[in-house]
Design a protein around this motif. Structure first.
Motif, PDB file in Angstrom:
ATOM      1  N   LYS A  76     -33.351  60.627  19.192  1.00  0.00           N
ATOM      2  CA  LYS A  76     -33.074  59.249  18.764  1.00  0.00           C
ATOM      3  C   LYS A  76     -32.614  58.418  19.962  1.00  0.00           C
ATOM      4  O   LYS A  76     -33.038  57.277  20.156  1.00  0.00           O
ATOM      5  N   GLN A 115     -31.524  65.029  17.161  1.00  0.00           N
ATOM      6  CA  GLN A 115     -30.563  63.913  17.284  1.00  0.00           C
ATOM      7  C   GLN A 115     -30.709  63.250  18.656  1.00  0.00           C
ATOM      8  O   GLN A 115     -30.716  62.023  18.770  1.00  0.00           O
ATOM      9  N   THR A 122     -22.085  52.686  18.986  1.00  0.00           N
ATOM     10  CA  THR A 122     -20.739  52.163  19.258  1.00  0.00           C
ATOM     11  C   THR A 122     -19.853  52.219  18.013  1.00  0.00           C
ATOM     12  O   THR A 122     -18.654  51.985  18.101  1.00  0.00           O
ATOM     13  N   ASN A 145     -17.663  78.302  16.240  1.00  0.00           N
ATOM     14  CA  ASN A 145     -18.700  77.375  15.815  1.00  0.00           C
ATOM     15  C   ASN A 145     -18.700  76.088  16.668  1.00  0.00           C
ATOM     16  O   ASN A 145     -18.704  74.978  16.145  1.00  0.00           O
ATOM     17  N   CYS A 191     -24.125  62.663  20.860  1.00  0.00           N
ATOM     18  CA  CYS A 191     -24.653  63.352  19.671  1.00  0.00           C
ATOM     19  C   CYS A 191     -23.601  64.192  18.956  1.00  0.00           C
ATOM     20  O   CYS A 191     -23.714  64.418  17.752  1.00  0.00           O
ATOM     21  N   THR A 244     -30.080  51.494  17.458  1.00  0.00           N
ATOM     22  CA  THR A 244     -29.477  52.638  18.152  1.00  0.00           C
ATOM     23  C   THR A 244     -28.332  52.192  19.045  1.00  0.00           C
ATOM     24  O   THR A 244     -27.237  52.766  19.016  1.00  0.00           O
ATOM     25  N   LEU A 274     -19.883  64.148  19.618  1.00  0.00           N
ATOM     26  CA  LEU A 274     -18.469  63.751  19.585  1.00  0.00           C
ATOM     27  C   LEU A 274     -18.240  62.485  18.773  1.00  0.00           C
ATOM     28  O   LEU A 274     -18.987  61.515  18.887  1.00  0.00           O
ATOM     29  N   ASP A 275     -17.187  62.500  17.997  1.00  0.00           N
ATOM     30  CA  ASP A 275     -16.772  61.379  17.158  1.00  0.00           C
ATOM     31  C   ASP A 275     -15.347  60.988  17.536  1.00  0.00           C
ATOM     32  O   ASP A 275     -14.651  61.755  18.217  1.00  0.00           O
ATOM     33  N   MET A 303     -22.099  73.501  13.309  1.00  0.00           N
ATOM     34  CA  MET A 303     -21.719  72.481  14.265  1.00  0.00           C
ATOM     35  C   MET A 303     -22.119  71.112  13.732  1.00  0.00           C
ATOM     36  O   MET A 303     -23.235  70.938  13.252  1.00  0.00           O
ATOM     37  N   LYS A 304     -21.215  70.180  13.864  1.00  0.00           N
ATOM     38  CA  LYS A 304     -21.452  68.844  13.326  1.00  0.00           C
ATOM     39  C   LYS A 304     -22.034  67.928  14.398  1.00  0.00           C
ATOM     40  O   LYS A 304     -21.817  68.126  15.578  1.00  0.00           O
ATOM     41  N   PHE A 305     -22.730  66.892  13.934  1.00  0.00           N
ATOM     42  CA  PHE A 305     -23.163  65.842  14.846  1.00  0.00           C
ATOM     43  C   PHE A 305     -22.294  64.616  14.628  1.00  0.00           C
ATOM     44  O   PHE A 305     -21.640  64.481  13.591  1.00  0.00           O
ATOM     45  N   SER A 306     -22.282  63.730  15.594  1.00  0.00           N
ATOM     46  CA  SER A 306     -21.399  62.570  15.473  1.00  0.00           C
ATOM     47  C   SER A 306     -21.887  61.672  14.336  1.00  0.00           C
ATOM     48  O   SER A 306     -23.093  61.546  14.090  1.00  0.00           O
ATOM     49  N   SER A 307     -20.936  61.061  13.651  1.00  0.00           N
ATOM     50  CA  SER A 307     -21.287  60.175  12.535  1.00  0.00           C
ATOM     51  C   SER A 307     -22.168  59.038  13.032  1.00  0.00           C
ATOM     52  O   SER A 307     -22.990  58.504  12.294  1.00  0.00           O
ATOM     53  N   LYS A 308     -22.009  58.684  14.314  1.00  0.00           N
ATOM     54  CA  LYS A 308     -22.762  57.555  14.858  1.00  0.00           C
ATOM     55  C   LYS A 308     -24.221  57.899  15.086  1.00  0.00           C
ATOM     56  O   LYS A 308     -25.108  57.120  14.739  1.00  0.00           O
ATOM     57  N   ILE A 309     -24.468  59.061  15.691  1.00  0.00           N
ATOM     58  CA  ILE A 309     -25.874  59.408  15.958  1.00  0.00           C
ATOM     59  C   ILE A 309     -26.590  59.675  14.632  1.00  0.00           C
ATOM     60  O   ILE A 309     -27.782  59.394  14.495  1.00  0.00           O
ATOM     61  N   LEU A 310     -25.860  60.170  13.636  1.00  0.00           N
ATOM     62  CA  LEU A 310     -26.493  60.419  12.329  1.00  0.00           C
ATOM     63  C   LEU A 310     -26.970  59.122  11.684  1.00  0.00           C
ATOM     64  O   LEU A 310     -27.929  59.123  10.919  1.00  0.00           O
ATOM     65  N   LYS A 311     -26.291  58.020  12.018  1.00  0.00           N
ATOM     66  CA  LYS A 311     -26.703  56.722  11.453  1.00  0.00           C
ATOM     67  C   LYS A 311     -27.927  56.148  12.169  1.00  0.00           C
ATOM     68  O   LYS A 311     -28.542  55.209  11.685  1.00  0.00           O
ATOM     69  N   CYS A 312     -28.244  56.677  13.343  1.00  0.00           N
ATOM     70  CA  CYS A 312     -29.401  56.181  14.091  1.00  0.00           C
ATOM     71  C   CYS A 312     -30.675  56.814  13.544  1.00  0.00           C
ATOM     72  O   CYS A 312     -30.637  57.841  12.876  1.00  0.00           O
ATOM     73  N   GLY A 313     -31.799  56.170  13.842  1.00  0.00           N
ATOM     74  CA  GLY A 313     -33.075  56.706  13.391  1.00  0.00           C
ATOM     75  C   GLY A 313     -34.037  56.845  14.545  1.00  0.00           C
ATOM     76  O   GLY A 313     -33.758  56.422  15.663  1.00  0.00           O
ATOM     77  N   ASP A 363     -16.676  47.888  18.805  1.00  0.00           N
ATOM     78  CA  ASP A 363     -15.822  48.986  18.351  1.00  0.00           C
ATOM     79  C   ASP A 363     -16.239  49.367  16.931  1.00  0.00           C
ATOM     80  O   ASP A 363     -16.956  48.611  16.273  1.00  0.00           O
ATOM     81  N   ASP A 364     -15.734  50.478  16.462  1.00  0.00           N
ATOM     82  CA  ASP A 364     -15.979  50.871  15.077  1.00  0.00           C
ATOM     83  C   ASP A 364     -15.602  49.730  14.140  1.00  0.00           C
ATOM     84  O   ASP A 364     -14.517  49.155  14.275  1.00  0.00           O
TER      85      ASP A 364
END
Lengths: 397, 397
Positions: A260, A257, B132, A195, A107, B127, A109-110, B1-11, B110-111
């Motif tokens: 999901k 998150q 990945t 943060n 959730c 998901t 780490l990127d 605090m940010k979330f990973s770009s990957k989990i943000l794409k999940c629903g 991979d990405d």
């Protein structure tokens, strides 16, 4: 066909590396004393098996994704007794502490991100971090200082624009280091100031031997947005095979998150959650007895280590591991030699060589982790074998 | 605090989206007939519970990372009966088919990579793929063609330099489409020609209703390097809550990569693996009975659908789902209306709106998935409610 760049960066468990040598030694008739694994020998409380045996539903159905309600309730009540007020939505049932780690790291780490972790650390953190594309930036420690890491001057300079979180195992695996409340406060303050998330892997919470109260990073109400706690029934109740843990956070966005992921894999095992809920009915008497037993074992190992010339080791206050620097050139070579060449009345000994607990290349080469999960008599014998082994190893050729 | 770009794409699961509306409807006293979930109502064979109840070890210890030996043996023997010779090393025990999917996709994607999946597909694939960093390239199908996708001309043009794998659910969820042996051969040939993995999610293998023999992509010895099979006891033995599955491949390099994941999360639940091993003692009589029951249910749904004007649906040959195009403007709006506005003698009905099964925006909007996991009488009533609902919905205002 190619494999993902992330899985290629992962490795096999360093603890399992010596398994083939052990099998070969056993074939030769050697008896091996295992100080290498974190599998407690304490009996799983009957409450687990009773609950499982009394499960009477004809269909073993999926559980709810966030968890079986009675298990979530049990965890919430347990934290309530630690004066940590949680709502059920702050708790997600996971497949062991392992899945809670996978989940929170996925959730936050990127690719290119960093997470600070005191070194030496639990080797599987490598896998959980690397599959996200991020990397571990180790907080360095030394055997001479008892692997102490809770020092603001040590931690803060390691933070950069890629840092997303600080993760600590408290009480520590492999070091047994226990954070004081002031140290926990400091780490939480650093996380707040920068943060960052702060992840407490607190699966060894009950295993403290200096009379400390049970502690959690979740205590700090002012850092509810930053703190994530990973917990499990595995060590607490000697129920490793249940694979039931929990992800705890009062950060609602993070939990949304994580949900999901939870829904994606549907649920954790239904029956084991029912058993895990029952485990929480086990009272403080159980822990007092278990704690006393482990303390005796720790003291045995420390007493025996003190008798081996050249060993560097400070007495750890928690978990059931001791990390020690040995007077050998290379602990992996030494371990292999113990399995291939050494024996005393047919016996030999296994530990976990230290290098696998470090991400800094070359570090930990003369260190080992001792898991004191054997009964007293076996532990005494194992430590005698270690002493004899060191002597013979250094006297060889 | 940010979330990973990957989990943000999940629903979140599209199947669970209507849960709050269902709760509200139940509060109003509505009885809901559930055609929306894939939880079988068939009893879990007693063998599972018996094995679990007879577990007599005092410590519930970790299992071996690759799995409990008797479970691996049981799976190997099961495949042996399908004339698929596996070694134990070709099999890894997983926490449900879900973890097998997570594991293989983490190993190969991979990405920026792509995986071909016939659309509509099981929504949780989103998901597993998105975490990945890769994406799904859908193989398009239509309700009019019975969601048929096994067409070389349809698949091959979608392959590009980013493609790493083709993944099929066979028999299909949500479509019930069953591949013929020739179609399987063709897909395997495409994978071989383009040096791709081909992943068969075969958890519904036993649920075929046209007399087909039990089939697996693992049958093709010449493609042993390409083929990966995901399997589970969840549907086969109506044991969804056990969360025990398996990753099968004769590609040793892949299995070596997957082992890293296996060791990282330590193991799947010990007791459930013991129970799962016992499930494999259940004989063909069990499956014949279950198959007959589901076939009757499928026929009931098809008969009822045929009576609703404007429905497009070809009779599926497997799994326990039917995907159908309805004469409504929007199945999600219709579902909400069924829960909020509609009732017949206090009853209403739930299905899974189709849009969540598509990755192509806008597709599936007038489609639904019906899970026929209800007893005959309930199924008849549920389908009557669907017919009445469509009539009333289209006659409103």
């Amino acid at each position: 066909m190619k494999f993902s760049s992330k899985i290629l960066k992962c490795g096999l468990s360093p603890m399992r590396k010596f398994h083939p040598y052990a099998v070969a030694a056993e074939k030769k008739g050697r008896k091996i004393y295992h100080l290498n694994i974190g599998q407690p020998d304490i009996e799983t409380p009957k409450a687990f098996f009773d609950a499982v045996k009394h499960f009477e539903q004809p269909v073993l159905a999926y559980a709810a994704s966030p968890g079986v309600p009675e298990y979530i309730d049990a965890v919430r009540e347990y934290y309530g007794k630690l004066n940590i007020p949680l709502e059920n939505g702050d708790i997600l049932a996971t497949t062991g502490g392992s899945e809670a780690l996978e989940m929170v790291l996925a959730c936050i780490l990127d690719d290119g991100d960093e997470i600070l972790i005191p070194e030496p650390f639990y080797p599987n953190y490598n896998t959980f971090v690397k599959v996200t594309g991020a990397s571990i930036r180790p907080i360095p420690t030394t055997a001479e200082e008892g692997y102490h890491y809770a020092d603001r001057e040590k931690i803060e300079p390691l933070i950069n624009e890629h840092t997303r979180a600080i993760m600590v195992t408290n009480p520590g695996n492999p070091t047994g280091v226990v954070l004081s409340r002031d140290e926990m406060r400091m780490i939480v303050d650093v996380a707040k100031a920068h943060n960052l998330f702060v992840i407490g892997d607190e699966v060894y919470r009950e295993f403290v031997y200096a009379g400390q109260p049970l502690a959690s990073l979740a205590e700090f109400d002012d850092a509810a947005e930053n703190v994530v706690v990973v917990d499990s029934v595995s060590k607490r109740f000697s129920a490793c095979g249940a694979r039931i843990g929990v992800l705890v956070s009062r950060n609602k966005d993070l939990m949304a998150q994580a949900m999901k992921w939870c829904q994606g894999r549907l649920c954790s095992a239904t029956l084991d959650q029912v058993g895990a809920a029952a485990l929480y009915s086990v009272g403080p008497d159980y822990f007092a007895k278990v704690r006393e037993e482990y303390k005796l074992r720790r003291d045995t190992v420390m007493r025996k280590l003190a008798d081996i010339p050249g060993v560097v080791c400070k007495c750890p206050e928690g978990a059931f591991y001791i990390m020690a620097k040995l007077p050998v050139d290379d602990a992996e070579t030494f371990q292999t030699w113990l399995l291939e060449e050494f024996e005393d009345h047919g016996d030999t000994v296994m530990f976990a060589p230290g290098e696998g607990f470090y991400s800094t290349p070359g570090k930990g080469r003369d260190e080992i982790r001792i898991a004191y999960v054997l009964k007293q008599a076996d532990l005494e014998r194992a430590m005698d074998l270690l002493a004899l082994g060191i002597q013979a190893y250094n006297a060889r050729k």
